[in-house]
Scaffold this active site. Structure first.
Site, PDB file in Angstrom:
ATOM      1  N   LYS A 207      41.410  73.426  46.258  1.00  0.00           N
ATOM      2  CA  LYS A 207      42.730  73.443  45.430  1.00  0.00           C
ATOM      3  C   LYS A 207      42.693  74.848  44.371  1.00  0.00           C
ATOM      4  O   LYS A 207      41.527  75.279  43.884  1.00  0.00           O
ATOM      5  CB  LYS A 207      43.105  72.167  44.793  1.00  0.00           C
ATOM      6  CG  LYS A 207      41.929  71.726  43.510  1.00  0.00           C
ATOM      7  CD  LYS A 207      42.464  70.629  42.773  1.00  0.00           C
ATOM      8  CE  LYS A 207      41.429  69.949  41.867  1.00  0.00           C
ATOM      9  NZ  LYS A 207      41.528  68.654  41.456  1.00  0.00           N
TER      10      LYS A 207
ATOM     11  N   ARG B  73      47.977  58.475  36.189  1.00  0.00           N
ATOM     12  CA  ARG B  73      48.203  59.673  36.427  1.00  0.00           C
ATOM     13  C   ARG B  73      49.334  59.914  37.691  1.00  0.00           C
ATOM     14  O   ARG B  73      50.681  59.999  37.730  1.00  0.00           O
ATOM     15  CB  ARG B  73      47.352  60.610  36.282  1.00  0.00           C
ATOM     16  CG  ARG B  73      47.509  62.189  36.673  1.00  0.00           C
ATOM     17  CD  ARG B  73      46.540  62.968  36.556  1.00  0.00           C
ATOM     18  NE  ARG B  73      45.645  62.948  37.863  1.00  0.00           N
ATOM     19  CZ  ARG B  73      44.951  63.690  38.145  1.00  0.00           C
ATOM     20  NH1 ARG B  73      44.186  64.596  37.498  1.00  0.00           N
ATOM     21  NH2 ARG B  73      43.973  63.552  39.378  1.00  0.00           N
TER      22      ARG B  73
ATOM     23  N   HIS C 134      41.191  57.777  41.911  1.00  0.00           N
ATOM     24  CA  HIS C 134      40.390  59.093  41.155  1.00  0.00           C
ATOM     25  C   HIS C 134      40.078  58.397  39.771  1.00  0.00           C
ATOM     26  O   HIS C 134      40.749  57.682  39.315  1.00  0.00           O
ATOM     27  CB  HIS C 134      41.538  60.321  40.896  1.00  0.00           C
ATOM     28  CG  HIS C 134      40.845  61.544  40.500  1.00  0.00           C
ATOM     29  ND1 HIS C 134      39.862  61.878  41.251  1.00  0.00           N
ATOM     30  CD2 HIS C 134      41.191  62.227  39.623  1.00  0.00           C
ATOM     31  CE1 HIS C 134      39.457  63.307  40.654  1.00  0.00           C
ATOM     32  NE2 HIS C 134      40.284  63.262  39.394  1.00  0.00           N
TER      33      HIS C 134
ATOM     34  N   ARG D  69      34.653  63.792  47.452  1.00  0.00           N
ATOM     35  CA  ARG D  69      35.641  64.824  47.364  1.00  0.00           C
ATOM     36  C   ARG D  69      35.000  65.699  46.289  1.00  0.00           C
ATOM     37  O   ARG D  69      35.794  65.806  45.146  1.00  0.00           O
ATOM     38  CB  ARG D  69      37.168  64.230  47.035  1.00  0.00           C
ATOM     39  CG  ARG D  69      37.643  63.120  47.776  1.00  0.00           C
ATOM     40  CD  ARG D  69      39.022  63.076  47.111  1.00  0.00           C
ATOM     41  NE  ARG D  69      39.166  62.507  45.755  1.00  0.00           N
ATOM     42  CZ  ARG D  69      39.046  61.246  45.429  1.00  0.00           C
ATOM     43  NH1 ARG D  69      39.160  60.309  46.136  1.00  0.00           N
ATOM     44  NH2 ARG D  69      39.093  60.976  44.129  1.00  0.00           N
TER      45      ARG D  69
ATOM     46  N   CYS E 278      42.814  91.709  24.903  1.00  0.00           N
ATOM     47  CA  CYS E 278      44.204  92.201  25.325  1.00  0.00           C
ATOM     48  C   CYS E 278      44.527  91.581  26.470  1.00  0.00           C
ATOM     49  O   CYS E 278      43.632  91.101  27.096  1.00  0.00           O
ATOM     50  CB  CYS E 278      44.310  93.677  25.000  1.00  0.00           C
ATOM     51  SG  CYS E 278      43.753  94.355  23.578  1.00  0.00           S
TER      52      CYS E 278
HETATM   53  C1  LIG Z   1      40.229  68.123  41.746  1.00  0.00           C
HETATM   54  C2  LIG Z   1      40.281  66.798  42.576  1.00  0.00           C
HETATM   55  C3  LIG Z   1      38.939  66.538  42.788  1.00  0.00           C
HETATM   56  C4  LIG Z   1      37.813  67.383  42.550  1.00  0.00           C
HETATM   57  O1  LIG Z   1      37.232  67.094  41.304  1.00  0.00           O
HETATM   58  P1  LIG Z   1      35.893  67.882  40.727  1.00  0.00           P
HETATM   59  O2  LIG Z   1      35.713  67.396  39.577  1.00  0.00           O
HETATM   60  O3  LIG Z   1      35.792  69.430  40.703  1.00  0.00           O
HETATM   61  O4  LIG Z   1      34.748  67.391  41.790  1.00  0.00           O
HETATM   62  C5  LIG Z   1      38.793  65.331  43.662  1.00  0.00           C
HETATM   63  N1  LIG Z   1      39.822  64.409  43.645  1.00  0.00           N
HETATM   64  C6  LIG Z   1      40.889  64.761  43.363  1.00  0.00           C
HETATM   65  C7  LIG Z   1      42.108  63.921  43.608  1.00  0.00           C
HETATM   66  C8  LIG Z   1      41.178  65.905  42.667  1.00  0.00           C
HETATM   67  O5  LIG Z   1      42.531  66.374  42.261  1.00  0.00           O
END
Ligand SMILES: *Cc1c(COP(=O)(O)O)cnc(C)c1O
Length: 413
Positions: A46, A144, A173, A225, A316
């Site tokens: 992302k 969230r 998450h 992930r 700047c």
């Molecule tokens: C960004 C994200 C991750 C990755 O997290 P890191 O801390 O960069 O490893 C994993 N899962 C979800 C849903 C995320 O939004």
């Protein structure tokens, strides 16, 4: 200087660029995957792969063993599809039901958190005679995004029999995976598993971001992930440095101009820095519009000839000034390292983040599209991307005359 060969390339005379070490990236992907207890690895790309360039990162990560990719929005997925990426891409963020057609066109895997979205997808899938894989997001306490545990179990059961939809994944998450106290994460994990048990026919369960993968590899389930770890950074000081991850991105430039100031003369907007003596000031063509936070005004430093040189005066939009008075023999076109290594010295994204009261994620994501990206293998440029050039292989690059300005001739590199 050793990297002269690499850094002699810059565009239209503005000496600022990011070097992306694809070998380090591949190394990090392999290490993280080896840590995952046999789980599949979804590489999170992302936000333009945390500023590194989504397409080049995706290709390298996949070649190094990543199984899938994760993005936040449909556009990010489309960018990868247009570049020819065919692996499953999970859209992890919020997508409105009106995007159902588009998701199907692009074979993107949506995250579902409502029956409306599920129905919109099912309708599209039925019209086309296809089945769309989806992942359900359970909110186990980050508060969230996602379904509550009981909603997730109910929606999951209902979707099991809905034609056109196949619930392929279930995920959550964590709120504090990168903190010392793991008790809240353990509680979230327990809640998640209680939902997963009720939907035990869902094949892919995933919970692990980088911090979880490094700290609690036993939580890996069927897929992990990681994002930040792929880029060679650690989420916080509480996360175990259990793997030798290597930073992937360096941000570099050159001394564009040298100016002598008399003692008492001041620098940049607001005259917040005044020369305490006769001083030699270097211009660096990197400002907050390139991703160098303005908060580094009079705080940060850069590396020149292997030494730290303080940023003086306000950063700047398009440039900043550094005090080079203590650096012997400094000259115009000397390499400037803003993030990365030079000689024995190193400035990490973490160091900049700490000075700015933020995290390395924000520093990396902030490096803007205006900064050219050079992609390196074994220290050589293999491809590049600028505002006006799509990602191009170096050998295939057909750069119009005059666009690519060569710097000083490669110093023996
Ligand atoms: C960004 C994200 C991750 C990755 O997290 P890191 O801390 O960069 O490893 C994993 N899962 C979800 C849903 C995320 O939004």
């Amino acid at each position: 200087m050793q990297s002269q060969g690499v850094s002699s390339h810059y565009w239209q005379g503005r000496p600022i660029w990011a070097e992306i070490d694809l070998d380090a990236l591949a190394n990090n992907v392999r290490l993280l995957k080896s840590q995952a207890n046999g789980a599949a690895l979804l590489a999170v790309v992302k936000a333009n792969a945390y500023g590194h360039g989504a397409v080049a990162v995706a290709r390298t990560a996949l070649a190094a063993g990543a199984d899938r990719l994760g993005v936040i929005c449909v556009d990010e997925g489309e960018q990868l599809r247009r570049a020819g990426v065919t692996v499953p891409i999970l859209v992890m963020g919020h997508t409105s039901s009106s995007a159902a057609q588009h998701l199907a066109d692009l074979s993107l895997t949506p995250t579902v958190v409502s029956s409306e979205m599920a129905l919109a997808l099912a309708r599209v899938a039925s019209e086309r005679g296809i089945e769309m894989p989806v992942h359900l997001k359970v909110d186990t306490g980050l508060n969230r995004y996602g379904l509550s545990p009981s909603e997730a179990a109910d929606l999951g059961r209902w979707l099991r029999d809905l034609a056109g939809i196949r619930v392929e994944g279930l995920f959550t998450h964590f709120a504090s995976a990168d903190e010392g106290d793991k008790s809240y994460m353990v509680e979230q994990h327990r809640l998640f598993l209680s939902v997963a048990e009720q939907l035990n026919w869902v094949p892919i369960r995933h919970v692990s971001n980088t911090a979880t993968l490094l700290g609690m590899p036993d939580m890996s389930l069927e897929m992990v992930r990681p994002g930040l770890g792929i880029y060679g950074c650690y989420p916080s000081n509480h996360v175990k440095r259990s793997l030798p991850l290597r930073p992937v991105l360096s941000l570099k430039g050159r001394v564009a101009r040298l100016t002598s100031l008399a003692s008492g003369e001041s620098v940049s907007y607001g005259h917040t820095w005044t020369a305490p003596r006769r001083s030699l000031i270097g211009l660096v063509t990197c400002g907050y519009a390139d991703g160098l936070p303005r908060a580094l005004s009079n705080r940060g430093s850069v590396l020149v000839r292997g030494q730290r040189a303080p940023i003086v005066g306000r950063v700047c939009m398009d440039m900043c000034m550094v005090d080079l008075s203590d650096i012997p023999d400094v000259a115009v076109d000397d390499e400037v390292v803003i993030i990365g290594r030079q000689g024995e010295e190193e400035i990490s994204a973490d160091e900049l983040a700490e000075l700015c009261g933020t995290i390395s994620y924000e520093i990396l994501c902030g490096i803007s599209a205006r900064v050219p990206r050079l992609y390196l293998r074994q220290g050589r440029i293999v491809s590049k991307q600028t505002l006006v050039l799509e990602l191009q292989d170096e050998v295939a690059a057909n750069v119009p005359e005059g666009v690519l300005a060569e710097g000083p001739s490669p110093g023996g590199a």
